[in-house]
Design an enzyme around this catalytic site. Structure first.
Site, PDB file in Angstrom:
ATOM      1  N   SER A 231       1.071  -1.265   0.150  1.00  0.00           N
ATOM      2  CA  SER A 231       0.078  -0.057   0.004  1.00  0.00           C
ATOM      3  C   SER A 231       0.945   1.269  -0.134  1.00  0.00           C
ATOM      4  O   SER A 231       1.942   1.475   0.515  1.00  0.00           O
ATOM      5  CB  SER A 231      -0.844   0.035   1.207  1.00  0.00           C
ATOM      6  OG  SER A 231      -1.727  -1.116   1.270  1.00  0.00           O
TER       7      SER A 231
ATOM      8  N   GLU B 280      -2.451 -15.150   1.548  1.00  0.00           N
ATOM      9  CA  GLU B 280      -2.737 -14.084   2.551  1.00  0.00           C
ATOM     10  C   GLU B 280      -4.159 -14.114   3.074  1.00  0.00           C
ATOM     11  O   GLU B 280      -4.685 -13.659   4.017  1.00  0.00           O
ATOM     12  CB  GLU B 280      -2.218 -12.719   2.061  1.00  0.00           C
ATOM     13  CG  GLU B 280      -2.306 -11.674   3.056  1.00  0.00           C
ATOM     14  CD  GLU B 280      -1.984 -10.343   2.643  1.00  0.00           C
ATOM     15  OE1 GLU B 280      -1.247 -10.290   1.532  1.00  0.00           O
ATOM     16  OE2 GLU B 280      -2.350  -9.302   3.083  1.00  0.00           O
TER      17      GLU B 280
ATOM     18  N   SER C  93       2.774  -2.995   8.346  1.00  0.00           N
ATOM     19  CA  SER C  93       2.688  -3.573   9.668  1.00  0.00           C
ATOM     20  C   SER C  93       3.833  -4.046  10.006  1.00  0.00           C
ATOM     21  O   SER C  93       4.508  -4.572   9.362  1.00  0.00           O
ATOM     22  CB  SER C  93       1.780  -5.056   9.615  1.00  0.00           C
ATOM     23  OG  SER C  93       0.370  -4.640   9.310  1.00  0.00           O
TER      24      SER C  93
HETATM   25  C1  LIG Z   1      -4.328  -2.858  10.440  1.00  0.00           C
HETATM   26  C2  LIG Z   1      -3.864  -2.781   9.199  1.00  0.00           C
HETATM   27  C3  LIG Z   1      -2.615  -3.487   8.623  1.00  0.00           C
HETATM   28  C4  LIG Z   1      -2.077  -3.315   7.254  1.00  0.00           C
HETATM   29  N1  LIG Z   1      -0.959  -3.805   6.990  1.00  0.00           N
HETATM   30  C5  LIG Z   1      -0.430  -3.658   5.827  1.00  0.00           C
HETATM   31  C6  LIG Z   1       0.752  -3.917   5.257  1.00  0.00           C
HETATM   32  O1  LIG Z   1       1.358  -4.866   6.113  1.00  0.00           O
HETATM   33  N2  LIG Z   1       1.246  -3.606   4.282  1.00  0.00           N
HETATM   34  C7  LIG Z   1       0.430  -3.209   3.234  1.00  0.00           C
HETATM   35  O2  LIG Z   1       0.948  -2.866   2.076  1.00  0.00           O
HETATM   36  N3  LIG Z   1      -0.861  -2.573   3.695  1.00  0.00           N
HETATM   37  C8  LIG Z   1      -1.321  -2.766   4.780  1.00  0.00           C
HETATM   38  N4  LIG Z   1      -2.490  -2.481   4.978  1.00  0.00           N
HETATM   39  C9  LIG Z   1      -3.207  -1.592   4.089  1.00  0.00           C
HETATM   40  C10 LIG Z   1      -4.644  -2.347   3.328  1.00  0.00           C
HETATM   41  O3  LIG Z   1      -4.048  -3.142   2.503  1.00  0.00           O
HETATM   42  C11 LIG Z   1      -5.247  -1.071   3.018  1.00  0.00           C
HETATM   43  O4  LIG Z   1      -5.913  -0.447   4.029  1.00  0.00           O
HETATM   44  C12 LIG Z   1      -6.413  -1.745   1.996  1.00  0.00           C
HETATM   45  O5  LIG Z   1      -5.995  -2.193   0.720  1.00  0.00           O
HETATM   46  C13 LIG Z   1      -7.297  -0.559   1.555  1.00  0.00           C
HETATM   47  O6  LIG Z   1      -6.583   0.579   1.254  1.00  0.00           O
HETATM   48  P1  LIG Z   1      -6.992   2.110   1.873  1.00  0.00           P
HETATM   49  O7  LIG Z   1      -6.944   1.928   3.189  1.00  0.00           O
HETATM   50  O8  LIG Z   1      -6.318   2.978   1.050  1.00  0.00           O
HETATM   51  O9  LIG Z   1      -8.504   2.175   1.474  1.00  0.00           O
HETATM   52  P2  LIG Z   1      -9.313   2.657   0.039  1.00  0.00           P
HETATM   53  O10 LIG Z   1      -8.941   1.943  -0.993  1.00  0.00           O
HETATM   54  O11 LIG Z   1      -9.070   4.439   0.155  1.00  0.00           O
HETATM   55  O12 LIG Z   1     -10.875   2.494   0.505  1.00  0.00           O
HETATM   56  C14 LIG Z   1     -11.698   3.275   1.269  1.00  0.00           C
HETATM   57  C15 LIG Z   1     -13.013   2.655   0.920  1.00  0.00           C
HETATM   58  O13 LIG Z   1     -13.726   2.808  -0.476  1.00  0.00           O
HETATM   59  C16 LIG Z   1     -13.751   1.328  -0.751  1.00  0.00           C
HETATM   60  N5  LIG Z   1     -13.301   1.322  -2.045  1.00  0.00           N
HETATM   61  C17 LIG Z   1     -12.343   1.523  -2.734  1.00  0.00           C
HETATM   62  N6  LIG Z   1     -12.203   1.420  -4.059  1.00  0.00           N
HETATM   63  C18 LIG Z   1     -13.311   0.671  -4.509  1.00  0.00           C
HETATM   64  C19 LIG Z   1     -14.164   0.122  -5.548  1.00  0.00           C
HETATM   65  N7  LIG Z   1     -13.290   0.039  -6.649  1.00  0.00           N
HETATM   66  N8  LIG Z   1     -15.044  -0.373  -5.481  1.00  0.00           N
HETATM   67  C20 LIG Z   1     -15.912  -0.153  -4.176  1.00  0.00           C
HETATM   68  N9  LIG Z   1     -15.361   0.079  -3.010  1.00  0.00           N
HETATM   69  C21 LIG Z   1     -14.214   0.823  -3.084  1.00  0.00           C
HETATM   70  C22 LIG Z   1     -12.960   0.400  -0.031  1.00  0.00           C
HETATM   71  O14 LIG Z   1     -13.430  -0.787  -0.005  1.00  0.00           O
HETATM   72  C23 LIG Z   1     -13.098   1.149   1.387  1.00  0.00           C
HETATM   73  O15 LIG Z   1     -14.380   0.882   1.959  1.00  0.00           O
HETATM   74  C24 LIG Z   1      -2.945  -2.398   6.370  1.00  0.00           C
HETATM   75  C25 LIG Z   1      -4.293  -1.905   6.792  1.00  0.00           C
HETATM   76  C26 LIG Z   1      -4.523  -2.088   8.129  1.00  0.00           C
HETATM   77  C27 LIG Z   1      -5.758  -1.438   8.511  1.00  0.00           C
END
Ligand SMILES: Cc1cc2nc3c(=O)[nH]c(=O)nc-3n(C[C@H](O)[C@H](O)[C@H](O)COP(=O)(O)OP(=O)(O)OC[C@H]3O[C@@H](n4cnc5c(N)ncnc54)[C@H](O)[C@@H]3O)c2cc1C
Lengths: 358, 380
Positions: free
Chosen positions: B133, B248, B165
């Protein structure tokens, strides 16, 4: 045996269970021709050994058969007959010739042995096609444990009734009628065997009906156009279909697992999980299917309701989600928190010896 | 349609044979720990514990012996990991490497990479984190902008990863970067094995809402890495990441994150619960048992070399939905006051209540998973 069963039952049911046949069945007409076809094909008593006209098919091989009964909304007690034959043989009661069904005894029903003959006082409620059957298998508590009972329908007064799907669910009143046999059934003494195996087959029927319903929904979502595109292109619809598909997949897995365990000493846990999961998912799945289909799915003309009305009926037959969850919950609480994980592992153990040959 | 999607799987005797030794080890190592610790589940960090597990030979068990592994099946690994999670063991120090980084290296890495990384992972001495991410690329992962450019015989990396993480305690990150521009965003991506101690890397802790430092921002400023750090083929990053996500998303960590709370709930209800409570507990148990079957079925397919990525999305969506429901059910069932300094149970409830929203975010959001399922159904 499994693949052969799966092919032929699906072929027969696809050919014969038409909307016209379902409508006749809903009007109260017993589908004699189809029943005989299935019986002659060996399906109605496949679970019984060869001496009784069956092929001794183990439960895992029967899963696709009962699943198909759900998929095609078969309006006949084929799953009940399979369960009845299996229970009779496992209790050591010879399987009689004739049409068999399965029924639960109402509270207060009792057995009495007089002059070497068994008599049943009470009634069986909501017996699937009770009025059309020749024999009904039930279980009644007697002498400290469940007894499996084989009764002749002709000994009973029949009170006609139907479930939401307009499948015959007749009351059978037996005030002191003699029964063919009554034998102690302590294999899984914690549970009522009829309730258990009734729940087992219903879980696979629910799985089959949900599976077919998911297919109908996907097809409809690809065909129906609104705002210039198929409604399946809308994310709101896609997300609902995904929920439907996962509920359906989890019910199939749950039911198949219960069938794998059904021939074991203590299948109660697996059956409880399967029927709890199936009954809980059924309502949610039916709601999504109707939402996706719009008004057309609310008509009698469209065939969706043959499945949804069955789901609304089957989820409560042989125990609701609440009933089976409570059973599971009590079993788990009895052992305490530390006992939960070992219980799940122990109950999902190996089952090859019992006939599973996945 | 779904009839054969999750073919039943039963654990072979050699896999089952591991269960008792693992349980005995866990009793010895973890006995008497407070529940709050168990509640952290696979977010719990204990390097010493991971090393002891490595010494037992229980990390990387499926890998070749010459790389430190045990040449066991994926189903043997399944038994180990589910027992660790059910006991709430602190596993994050080796979890990511064992689950996905190691398998990725094994599948796509060079012989030299395998020799260098795998034995150390198996000893529980080398921790990995996932660099996917970015701040502007979450669900739309393929839009990442962290960039690696050729610099002589090496690569120069610039950009930043976020939500990583455990990066502050890890040795290496497998980082997804863009190595070439392409009109098709899934092309031109590559993965690198990056030493987090390399010059130019800043790991900035991000406090999560529970107050813990569970994730980080990792900034790359002119970080030079050699060609040997590339995993797999240049430009093949997307396919590699997708394969990683199947690993995963389907494991027991997708329905056991609240296991400590479920156990505690059962103990609080006592051996003779009222009907309503028994129904709630039984409802949870029926799902746990069924989702475990589905997850096992995927493990068996992975073991055969298949890539059941769509089925993994089913398990993650169903499992994390259950995990998130659990604290809500507890609140709906009995008088309980989550608190940060109260008794052990109150702290556990406080922690899980706060952490639960992340269950359906990490590893891909609910909406994205359902999109994958919908594609599998043929409507997208
Ligand atoms: C505790 C925790 C640990 C994590 N650890 C890691 C890690 O170790 N490495 C890493 O790389 N990432 C990590 N992540 C990141 C995680 O993979 C992302 O949070 C996740 O992929 C969502 O991205 P975002 O948070 O940017 O949300 P966004 O993508 O901005 O999404 C926000 C909302 O919009 C919705 N949305 C987005 N696009 C669409 C679509 N096309 N259609 C419908 N709805 C949509 C989503 O479902 C969500 O509800 C972690 C996250 C958390 C919370």
């Amino acid at each position: 045996m499994r693949a052969l069963f799966e092919d032929s039952i699906n072929r027969i049911l696809a050919d014969h269970v038409t909307a016209a046949l379902l409508q006749k069945a809903e009007a109260g007409e017993w589908q004699e021709t189809l029943f005989n076809l299935l019986d002659d094909g060996g399906f109605a008593r496949a679970s019984a050994t060869e001496i009784s006209g069956g092929v001794g098919a183990p439960w895992p091989d029967l899963f696709p058969v009962v699943f198909a009964c759900g998929r095609h909304a078969l309006p006949l007690p084929l799953p009940e007959s399979l369960a009845a034959c299996w229970l009779l043989e496992h209790a050591g009661i010879p399987v009689p010739k004739g049409r068999l069904t399965l029924g639960r005894a109402s509270a207060g029903t009792r057995l009495e042995k007089r002059a070497g003959e068994w008599r049943l006082h009470g009634s069986l409620d909501a017996v699937p096609w009770g009025g059309a059957a020749d024999f009904v298998v039930t279980s009644v508590a007697h002498d400290g444990g469940p007894h499996l009972v084989l009764a002749k329908r002709s000994q009973a007064v029949v009170h006609r009734n139907q479930n939401i799907a307009r499948e015959a669910r007749d009351g059978l009143e037996m005030s002191g009628a003699t029964v063919q046999a009554a034998v102690p059934y302590f294999k899984d003494a914690t549970n009522d065997p009829v309730q258990n195996f009734g729940a087992l087959v219903r879980s696979a029927q629910i799985a089959g009906a949900m599976d077919r319903m998911a297919e109908l929904c996907v097809q409809y979502a690809n065909d129906r156009v609104q705002f210039g595109k198929p409604i399946g292109k809308f994310q709101a619809i896609q997300q609902q279909l995904a929920v439907l598909a996962s509920e359906s997949a989890s019910v199939s897995t749950a039911a198949e697992y219960a069938f794998a365990m059904a021939g074991q000493e203590q299948p109660g846990f697996a059956i409880a999980c399967a029927k709890a999961r199936a009954s809980e998912a059924a309502g949610k799945a039916a709601a999504i299917a109707h939402a996706v289909h719009g008004a057309i799915g609310f008509t009698y003309e469209h065939s969706l309701h043959y499945l949804t009305r069955r789901l609304w009926s089957w989820r409560s037959e042989f125990g609701t989600h609440a009933f089976w969850s409570e059973q599971l919950g009590r079993q788990v609480c009895e052992r305490g928190g530390e006992g939960l994980w070992p219980l799940i592992i122990e109950q999902q153990g190996r089952w090859e010896e019992g006939g599973w040959r996945g | 349609m779904t009839l054969s999607r999750f073919p039943l799987c039963t654990l072979p005797p050699e896999a089952e044979a591991l269960r008792e030794p693992v349980r005995a080890f866990l009793r010895q190592e973890l006995g008497g720990r407070p529940h709050t610790k168990a509640g952290k589940s696979w977010m719990g960090y204990d390097a010493e514990f991971s090393r002891k597990l490595g010494a037992k030979g229980w990390i990387g068990v499926t890998w070749p012996k010459r790389h430190g592994g045990g040449e066991m099946s994926a189903l043997s690994r399944y038994v180990i990991v589910e027992e660790l999670l059910a006991a709430g063991a602190p596993v994050i120090a080796h979890w990511i490497a064992d689950r996905q980084s190691g398998p990725l290296i094994l599948r796509y890495g060079t012989e030299a990479q395998k020799e260098f990384f795998l034995p150390a992972i198996c000893r529980g001495e080398m921790a990995f984190c996932i660099g996917m991410s970015e701040s502007d690329s979450g669900s739309d992962l393929a839009s990442i902008r962290t960039r690696a450019r050729r610099a002589g015989g090496a690569w120069r990396i610039n950009g930043a990863k976020i939500w990583t993480s455990n990066a502050h305690r890890c040795d290496y990150m497998i980082t997804l970067v863009r190595t070439s521009d392409s009109p098709e965003k899934h092309q031109g991506l590559s993965q690198f094995l990056i030493d987090l101690k390399a010059p130019g890397i800043t790991v900035r802790p991000i406090r999560d809402l529970t107050g813990d430092n569970s994730f980080n921002e990792v900034v790359f400023q002119d970080v030079l890495v050699s060609d040997d750090s590339l995993v797999g083929q240049e430009g093949n990053g997307w396919a590699q990441v997708v394969a990683e996500l199947a690993l995963e998303r389907s494991g027991p960590e997708r329905f056991l994150s609240c296991h400590a709370l479920v156990k505690e709930l059962i103990d609080r209800l006592g051996p003779k619960p009222d009907a309503r409570s028994a129904i709630v507990v039984g409802g949870i148990v029926s799902k746990l048992a069924v989702y475990r079957q589905m997850s096992l079925s995927i493990a068996a397919r992975l073991n055969k070399g298949e890539n059941p990525a769509t089925e993994a999305a089913y398990v993650k969506d169903l499992g994390t939905t259950l995990e998130q429901d659990i604290p809500e059910m507890v609140h709906g069932l009995m008088e309980s006051t989550p608190s940060l300094d109260g008794e052990d149970y109150e702290q556990l409830l406080a922690y899980i209540t706060q952490f639960a929203p992340s269950f359906s975010l990490r590893g891909g959001t609910r909406e994205i998973l359902r999109g994958i399922i919908a594609r599998g159904l043929g409507v997208r």
